[in-house]
Design a protein around this motif. Structure first.
Motif, PDB file in Angstrom:
ATOM      1  N   ASN A  86     -12.430   5.332   5.941  1.00 28.29           N
ATOM      2  CA  ASN A  86     -13.813   4.899   6.133  1.00 28.29           C
ATOM      3  C   ASN A  86     -14.285   5.096   7.573  1.00 28.29           C
ATOM      4  O   ASN A  86     -15.351   4.619   7.949  1.00 28.29           O
ATOM      5  CB  ASN A  86     -13.954   3.421   5.751  1.00 28.29           C
ATOM      6  N   GLY A  87     -13.474   5.790   8.371  1.00 33.30           N
ATOM      7  CA  GLY A  87     -13.868   6.099   9.736  1.00 33.30           C
ATOM      8  C   GLY A  87     -13.571   5.026  10.750  1.00 33.30           C
ATOM      9  O   GLY A  87     -14.043   5.097  11.882  1.00 33.30           O
ATOM     10  N   GLY A  88     -12.755   4.035  10.371  1.00 35.67           N
ATOM     11  CA  GLY A  88     -12.391   2.971  11.296  1.00 35.67           C
ATOM     12  C   GLY A  88     -10.937   3.052  11.717  1.00 35.67           C
ATOM     13  O   GLY A  88     -10.202   3.951  11.300  1.00 35.67           O
ATOM     14  N   GLU A  89     -10.540   2.099  12.533  1.00 34.07           N
ATOM     15  CA  GLU A  89      -9.149   2.015  12.993  1.00 34.07           C
ATOM     16  C   GLU A  89      -8.315   1.254  11.968  1.00 34.07           C
ATOM     17  O   GLU A  89      -8.619   0.103  11.636  1.00 34.07           O
ATOM     18  CB  GLU A  89      -9.095   1.306  14.349  1.00 34.07           C
ATOM     19  N   LEU A  90      -7.264   1.905  11.485  1.00 29.59           N
ATOM     20  CA  LEU A  90      -6.483   1.340  10.390  1.00 29.59           C
ATOM     21  C   LEU A  90      -5.202   0.707  10.903  1.00 29.59           C
ATOM     22  O   LEU A  90      -4.474   1.296  11.705  1.00 29.59           O
ATOM     23  CB  LEU A  90      -6.144   2.423   9.374  1.00 29.59           C
ATOM     24  N   LEU A  91      -4.945  -0.509  10.414  1.00 26.58           N
ATOM     25  CA  LEU A  91      -3.737  -1.244  10.770  1.00 26.58           C
ATOM     26  C   LEU A  91      -3.012  -1.621   9.488  1.00 26.58           C
ATOM     27  O   LEU A  91      -3.599  -2.228   8.579  1.00 26.58           O
ATOM     28  CB  LEU A  91      -4.105  -2.512  11.553  1.00 26.58           C
ATOM     29  N   GLY A  92      -1.729  -1.262   9.393  1.00 28.50           N
ATOM     30  CA  GLY A  92      -0.949  -1.636   8.221  1.00 28.50           C
ATOM     31  C   GLY A  92      -0.647  -0.457   7.319  1.00 28.50           C
ATOM     32  O   GLY A  92      -1.018   0.692   7.590  1.00 28.50           O
ATOM     33  N   GLY A 129       2.571  -6.850   4.145  1.00 31.44           N
ATOM     34  CA  GLY A 129       2.248  -5.734   3.256  1.00 31.44           C
ATOM     35  C   GLY A 129       1.205  -6.061   2.218  1.00 31.44           C
ATOM     36  O   GLY A 129       0.990  -5.288   1.272  1.00 31.44           O
ATOM     37  N   ARG A 130       0.510  -7.179   2.380  1.00 39.53           N
ATOM     38  CA  ARG A 130      -0.477  -7.592   1.380  1.00 39.53           C
ATOM     39  C   ARG A 130      -1.838  -6.941   1.598  1.00 39.53           C
ATOM     40  O   ARG A 130      -2.604  -6.773   0.647  1.00 39.53           O
ATOM     41  CB  ARG A 130      -0.617  -9.112   1.379  1.00 39.53           C
ATOM     42  N   ILE A 131      -2.154  -6.611   2.843  1.00 43.61           N
ATOM     43  CA  ILE A 131      -3.449  -5.994   3.125  1.00 43.61           C
ATOM     44  C   ILE A 131      -3.263  -4.836   4.099  1.00 43.61           C
ATOM     45  O   ILE A 131      -2.251  -4.731   4.794  1.00 43.61           O
ATOM     46  CB  ILE A 131      -4.463  -6.987   3.736  1.00 43.61           C
ATOM     47  N   ARG A 132      -4.259  -3.967   4.123  1.00 44.69           N
ATOM     48  CA  ARG A 132      -4.441  -3.015   5.210  1.00 44.69           C
ATOM     49  C   ARG A 132      -5.766  -3.383   5.855  1.00 44.69           C
ATOM     50  O   ARG A 132      -6.729  -3.745   5.163  1.00 44.69           O
ATOM     51  CB  ARG A 132      -4.418  -1.573   4.703  1.00 44.69           C
ATOM     52  N   PHE A 133      -5.806  -3.321   7.157  1.00 42.74           N
ATOM     53  CA  PHE A 133      -6.974  -3.804   7.900  1.00 42.74           C
ATOM     54  C   PHE A 133      -7.648  -2.643   8.604  1.00 42.74           C
ATOM     55  O   PHE A 133      -6.982  -1.832   9.260  1.00 42.74           O
ATOM     56  CB  PHE A 133      -6.539  -4.859   8.925  1.00 42.74           C
ATOM     57  N   GLU A 134      -8.951  -2.536   8.464  1.00 43.62           N
ATOM     58  CA  GLU A 134      -9.707  -1.469   9.114  1.00 43.62           C
ATOM     59  C   GLU A 134     -10.798  -2.093   9.984  1.00 43.62           C
ATOM     60  O   GLU A 134     -11.649  -2.843   9.498  1.00 43.62           O
ATOM     61  CB  GLU A 134     -10.329  -0.523   8.090  1.00 43.62           C
ATOM     62  N   TYR A 135     -10.744  -1.774  11.273  1.00 47.68           N
ATOM     63  CA  TYR A 135     -11.717  -2.300  12.221  1.00 47.68           C
ATOM     64  C   TYR A 135     -12.717  -1.216  12.592  1.00 47.68           C
ATOM     65  O   TYR A 135     -12.337  -0.090  12.947  1.00 47.68           O
ATOM     66  CB  TYR A 135     -11.027  -2.804  13.494  1.00 47.68           C
ATOM     67  N   HIS A 136     -13.994  -1.574  12.536  1.00 44.74           N
ATOM     68  CA  HIS A 136     -15.072  -0.642  12.877  1.00 44.74           C
ATOM     69  C   HIS A 136     -15.761  -1.142  14.145  1.00 44.74           C
ATOM     70  O   HIS A 136     -16.507  -2.129  14.110  1.00 44.74           O
ATOM     71  CB  HIS A 136     -16.091  -0.557  11.738  1.00 44.74           C
TER      72      HIS A 136
END
Length: 258
Positions: A86-92, A129-136
């Motif tokens: 989605n064009g954001g920074e992905l964590l996880g 491991g329950r979520i992946r986080f994306e920061y925009h």
């Protein structure tokens, strides 16, 4: 108490001024001059200056187009490191069952509070491991928001986005205070081990400024009108502004998750 920052757009009603239905043209007897006198009169200002104005506009547009072609990187430089879908920074883990997204502004005080109160829960859910986080990183508040997001993306090019992200919020200054100068942003970089010439150039030159502005416009098109905005599996969840609310939303999105 700080409030969430909202981006508003002018309504169609305020973009134009419609003539009232009752407004009519004056009768012929009140119009200035007869047809013959109008033909004899001098040309209108529009007839005289119109072609000149159009010529000036064309020249200016041509210069702007050539400038954009001469500096393609300045027009739109995309961060050199990998971004999320989605064009954001992905964590996880990219295959984690639940996607949590945050649209935030590094100057936003409510975003800073969210980082202190909710972000630790985000990190725990990522580690499990329950979520992946994306920061925009978006810029609703002002030029310093653009500068901070640009510096964070430059840090991401060297694998330091999250360290820089955390430090920006931990050391958050009052909004539009003038605190986020180039020197300050470079100093924050040094605190997380960023001393390369490339990082310094990207921060000093605002390499990703236009990318940040475009990301901000795209977020508005997706319905994001305030910061922070948190989505769980694509759905905005206002309750996710608290740790308990976020956890409940994640549990609802993946009932069988551990």
């Amino acid at each position: 108490m700080s409030t969430r920052h909202t981006r508003t757009h002018p309504s169609k009603a305020t973009r134009s001024r419609n003539r009232p239905a009752s407004a009519k043209r004056p009768p012929a007897s009140r119009r200035r001059g007869s047809p013959a006198s109008r033909r004899r009169g001098s040309r209108s200002p529009l007839q005289v200056w119109g072609p000149i104005v159009l010529l000036v506009v064309a020249v200016v547009a041509g210069i702007a187009f050539q400038a954009a072609r001469s500096h393609p990187q300045a027009a739109q430089a995309t961060p050199a490191h990998a971004l999320g879908p989605n064009g954001g920074e992905l964590l996880g883990n990219p295959s984690a069952p639940v996607l949590v997204q945050e649209y935030g502004d590094f100057q936003c005080p409510v975003c800073g509070q969210w980082e202190r109160d909710v972000y630790p829960t985000v990190r725990r859910l990522v580690d499990q491991g329950r979520i992946r986080f994306e920061y925009h990183p978006i810029a609703f508040i002002g030029p310093e928001s653009v500068a901070a997001a640009n510096a964070a993306e430059a840090a991401g090019d060297e694998g330091k986005f999250w360290a820089y992200h955390d430090l920006l919020f931990a050391d958050q200054a009052p909004e539009n205070s003038g605190a986020l100068t180039t020197d300050r942003l470079l100093e924050l970089g040094r605190q997380v081990g960023l001393t390369s010439q490339q990082f310094q150039q990207n921060v000093t030159n605002g390499t990703y400024d236009n990318w940040v502005r475009q990301a901000t416009d795209q977020s508005s098109q997706r319905g994001v009108v305030q910061t922070p905005t948190v989505l769980v599996n694509g759905q905005q969840v206002d309750n996710a502004l608290t740790a308990q609310g976020l956890l409940a939303a994640v549990n609802a999105a993946n009932p069988g998750g551990q």
